[in-house]
Every structure is written in C-alpha cells, then in structure tokens.
Design a protein around this motif. Structure first.
Motif: not given
Length: 138
Positions: A87-94
């Motif tokens: 979840a955090v990795s996806a958030w960071v990507s955005e």
C-alpha cells in the motif's frame, strides 16, 4: 516520534502507516494535525474485529489493510508487513514524484510496524528518498 511539527505556513501532507500496535502513536499524530491536513493512513490488521473509529481531519483517508483477505483468493493470512509495504509503495508512486517541485508540499511520513523486515526495508528506502525534501518522521 514524540511530536509532529510543521513549519510556519506549511501544509500538513501526511502518510502514516502501521499496525494495531502503532494505534496509540498514530492517534496522537492525528490529534496533533491541523484541520486542513490531508493524506493517508494505512493500518494493517488481522481481522475486521480490530476495526475501530479513529478521529482524523476530514482530508485524511483511512484504509484498513486486512491480512485475512489475501489477494488472489488464498486462504492464508498475509505475512506481517506485506500489505503495508504494498500500500505504501503504491501511494509513494502516486504522490512522491522522483523530482519534487520547488516549493512543493513536504510529505510527513510516519511508519510503524517495526517488527516486520518488509516494512523496515521499505522505511529505509523511503527515508533515502525523503532526504531530498520531505520530512522523515518516525
């Protein structure tokens, strides 16, 4: 993290992530945020019985990451920290471009779930990235 401080005139763009052991710290941070704060909270839990109301500014979203709901239909419990890392990795990507805009919002990061090697690795990666302009609060 003992306090959550912002510079004068700075907006509160936050990313908070942890598990149920981190709830006291996350609640304290949310209580300290200004009403106009925005961002995301991810809380990893084992089952829905752990879901409780959490007061937060209107612009801060809360996502419960249930380890009992493993993707792809598997019936096992996800390993601790796996859902937080995804979840955090996806958030960071955005939300965290490779080259932050001059004068852009600083992102205030707090990551718990410290017993998980997955999250520890993620934290070190994010701390390195954040050293170029966002706030690294842990």
């Amino acid at each position: 993290m003992e306090t959550f401080s912002l510079r004068d005139g700075e907006s509160a763009h936050v990313l908070l992530a942890g598990d149920t052991g981190d709830l006291p710290s996350i609640r304290r941070i949310l209580d300290e945020l200004p009403d106009d704060a925005y961002g995301q909270v991810y809380l990893e839990i084992v089952s829905p019985i752990q879901i409780r109301p959490i007061d937060r500014p209107e612009g801060v979203s809360l996502t419960w990451l249930r380890r009992d709901l493993v993707p792809h239909g598997l019936r096992e419990i996800a390993p601790r920290g796996e859902l937080i890392r995804s979840a955090v990795s996806a958030w960071v990507s955005e939300w965290m471009p490779e080259a932050p805009a001059e004068g852009g919002d600083r992102i205030h990061l707090w990551v718990g779930c410290t017993a998980s090697p997955r999250v520890g690795t993620l934290y070190r990666e994010l701390a390195s990235k954040l050293s170029s302009g966002a706030s690294d609060d842990r």
